[in-house]
Design a protein around this motif. Structure first.
Motif, mmCIF file in Angstrom:
data_model
loop_
_atom_site.group_PDB
_atom_site.id
_atom_site.type_symbol
_atom_site.label_atom_id
_atom_site.label_comp_id
_atom_site.label_asym_id
_atom_site.label_seq_id
_atom_site.Cartn_x
_atom_site.Cartn_y
_atom_site.Cartn_z
ATOM 1 N N ARG A 86 0.790 -1.358 -0.054
ATOM 2 C CA ARG A 86 0.025 0.021 -0.138
ATOM 3 C C ARG A 86 0.973 1.050 0.002
ATOM 4 O O ARG A 86 0.531 2.102 -0.707
ATOM 5 C CB ARG A 86 -0.968 -0.051 1.176
ATOM 6 C CG ARG A 86 -2.161 1.126 1.103
ATOM 7 C CD ARG A 86 -3.045 1.140 2.193
ATOM 8 N NE ARG A 86 -2.452 1.293 3.715
ATOM 9 C CZ ARG A 86 -3.134 1.240 4.594
ATOM 10 N NH1 ARG A 86 -4.552 1.246 4.496
ATOM 11 N NH2 ARG A 86 -2.683 1.628 5.913
ATOM 12 N N ALA A 87 1.947 1.250 0.928
ATOM 13 C CA ALA A 87 2.745 2.274 0.731
ATOM 14 C C ALA A 87 3.449 2.772 -0.418
ATOM 15 O O ALA A 87 3.689 3.613 -0.928
ATOM 16 C CB ALA A 87 3.792 2.180 1.909
ATOM 17 N N VAL B 47 3.741 5.695 -5.753
ATOM 18 C CA VAL B 47 3.753 5.411 -7.150
ATOM 19 C C VAL B 47 2.596 6.277 -7.928
ATOM 20 O O VAL B 47 2.395 6.999 -8.826
ATOM 21 C CB VAL B 47 3.785 4.061 -7.809
ATOM 22 C CG1 VAL B 47 3.543 3.783 -9.369
ATOM 23 C CG2 VAL B 47 5.157 3.337 -7.353
ATOM 24 N N PHE B 48 1.225 5.939 -7.284
ATOM 25 C CA PHE B 48 0.141 6.715 -8.044
ATOM 26 C C PHE B 48 0.151 8.106 -7.636
ATOM 27 O O PHE B 48 -0.694 8.591 -8.508
ATOM 28 C CB PHE B 48 -1.275 5.827 -7.167
ATOM 29 C CG PHE B 48 -1.183 4.380 -7.509
ATOM 30 C CD1 PHE B 48 -0.677 3.961 -8.668
ATOM 31 C CD2 PHE B 48 -1.986 3.448 -6.841
ATOM 32 C CE1 PHE B 48 -0.603 2.558 -9.108
ATOM 33 C CE2 PHE B 48 -1.901 2.187 -7.371
ATOM 34 C CZ PHE B 48 -1.479 1.666 -8.140
ATOM 35 N N GLY C 172 4.053 -0.275 -13.052
ATOM 36 C CA GLY C 172 4.692 -1.524 -12.706
ATOM 37 C C GLY C 172 3.966 -2.427 -11.984
ATOM 38 O O GLY C 172 4.370 -3.391 -11.406
ATOM 39 N N PHE C 173 2.588 -2.309 -12.012
ATOM 40 C CA PHE C 173 1.861 -3.262 -11.073
ATOM 41 C C PHE C 173 0.987 -4.277 -11.874
ATOM 42 O O PHE C 173 0.316 -5.081 -11.216
ATOM 43 C CB PHE C 173 0.670 -2.211 -10.166
ATOM 44 C CG PHE C 173 1.458 -1.508 -8.977
ATOM 45 C CD1 PHE C 173 2.104 -2.500 -7.941
ATOM 46 C CD2 PHE C 173 1.463 -0.256 -9.012
ATOM 47 C CE1 PHE C 173 2.851 -1.707 -7.072
ATOM 48 C CE2 PHE C 173 2.210 0.537 -8.140
ATOM 49 C CZ PHE C 173 2.823 -0.166 -7.041
ATOM 50 N N PHE C 174 0.962 -4.150 -12.977
ATOM 51 C CA PHE C 174 0.442 -5.310 -13.859
ATOM 52 C C PHE C 174 1.022 -6.864 -13.695
ATOM 53 O O PHE C 174 0.193 -7.559 -13.332
ATOM 54 C CB PHE C 174 0.720 -5.103 -15.516
ATOM 55 C CG PHE C 174 -0.433 -4.359 -16.064
ATOM 56 C CD1 PHE C 174 -1.809 -4.213 -15.735
ATOM 57 C CD2 PHE C 174 -0.066 -3.628 -17.239
ATOM 58 C CE1 PHE C 174 -2.634 -3.254 -15.921
ATOM 59 C CE2 PHE C 174 -0.826 -2.551 -17.808
ATOM 60 C CZ PHE C 174 -2.114 -2.617 -17.146
ATOM 61 N N PRO C 175 2.000 -6.933 -13.019
ATOM 62 C CA PRO C 175 2.716 -8.022 -12.611
ATOM 63 C C PRO C 175 1.914 -8.726 -11.501
ATOM 64 O O PRO C 175 1.704 -10.201 -11.246
ATOM 65 C CB PRO C 175 4.133 -7.966 -12.233
ATOM 66 C CG PRO C 175 4.567 -6.921 -13.090
ATOM 67 C CD PRO C 175 3.204 -5.932 -13.021
ATOM 68 N N TYR C 176 1.074 -7.865 -10.645
ATOM 69 C CA TYR C 176 0.262 -8.718 -9.558
ATOM 70 C C TYR C 176 -0.860 -9.392 -10.066
ATOM 71 O O TYR C 176 -1.562 -9.891 -9.402
ATOM 72 C CB TYR C 176 -0.025 -7.356 -8.566
ATOM 73 C CG TYR C 176 0.972 -7.186 -7.814
ATOM 74 C CD1 TYR C 176 1.183 -7.867 -6.345
ATOM 75 C CD2 TYR C 176 1.748 -5.940 -7.959
ATOM 76 C CE1 TYR C 176 2.404 -7.286 -5.617
ATOM 77 C CE2 TYR C 176 2.875 -5.722 -7.304
ATOM 78 C CZ TYR C 176 3.056 -6.490 -5.920
ATOM 79 O OH TYR C 176 4.303 -6.139 -5.060
#
Length: 233
Positions: free
Chosen positions: A14-15, A20-21, A43-47
């Motif tokens: 979350r931090a 990033v957001f 860079g969060f598509f890998p989740y």
């Protein structure tokens, strides 16, 4: 989301997401391409993908997706929708894709090279999955799909659509490239800025059938079970 509900790993995520957001460059009117590029850069598509296929986690984790969607929605609802539908459209591959299909598609989902959409809703079949009318007929080279899908988020910006169609009396799932012959995408004007539209499939020729033949309803509902949990976030 209460901090006491989150593990140290999720608090750290979350931090990181907040940092990033906060710098997410999607302020003001955006083209669909700009929106996609901005979300890819986070860079969060890998989740959305298991680590065996280039993802960030061993198994797609609903709570991680809730954390990411909550933070992303604070910044931009359209960006949140694009991220969530990338997961919704690609998760049938996670659940039921062959090893070859997972190797072909999922690393590119994680990198943002491929963007997926979820082709289930129809003009006469909204939440009623059992009333889907789009049909698929087997051919010498694959399948031919005919029907219409409506209110499809990521329509027009997606590179691939996971489409559900009847094979006989049961539903099956298919991977339809945006470039497939016989596919027409028509944008829809709705409130909000996220890309959405109609898919018209007219003798649309595809090769990739996904999961067991006739198991499309189970696959669709299994995918929705995962991503409905993130809507509240």
């Amino acid at each position: 989301m209460s901090a006491s509900f989150l593990s140290p790993t999720h608090l750290e995520l979350r931090a990181k997401a907040r940092e990033v957001f906060a710098a997410l460059e999607v302020k003001g009117p955006q083209t669909d391409a700009q929106l996609r590029e901005a979300v890819t850069r986070t860079g969060f598509f890998p989740y959305l993908v298991p680590s065996a296929f280039g993802g960030a986690v061993e198994k797609v984790n609903v709570l991680s997706l809730c954390v990411l969607r909550e933070e992303l929605a604070y910044r931009n609802a359209a960006a949140d929708s694009l991220f969530a539908v990338q997961g919704l459209g690609s998760h049938p591959l996670v659940l039921a894709g062959s090893d070859a299909q997972k190797q072909q598609y999922l690393p590119r989902v994680a990198s943002g090279e491929y963007l997926f959409a979820f082709g289930l809703t129809e003009p006469e079949a909204g939440s009623d999955v059992a009333n889907v009318q789009t049909r698929a007929e087997q051919t010498a080279n694959g399948w031919r799909l005919t029907g219409k899908k409506r209110f499809i988020s990521n329509a027009g910006v997606a590179t691939h659509y996971t489409v559900f169609a009847r094979t006989g009396e049961k539903l099956s799932a298919f991977i339809v490239p945006a470039t497939a012959k016989g596919l027409r995408v028509t944008p829809m004007e709705l409130m909000g800025e996220h890309p959405i539209g109609e898919l018209t499939l007219t003798d649309c020729e595809v090769e990739a059938q996904l999961g067991d033949l006739g198991a499309g309803m189970k696959l669709a509902l299994g995918t929705l079970d995962i991503f409905r949990s993130t809507v509240g976030a």
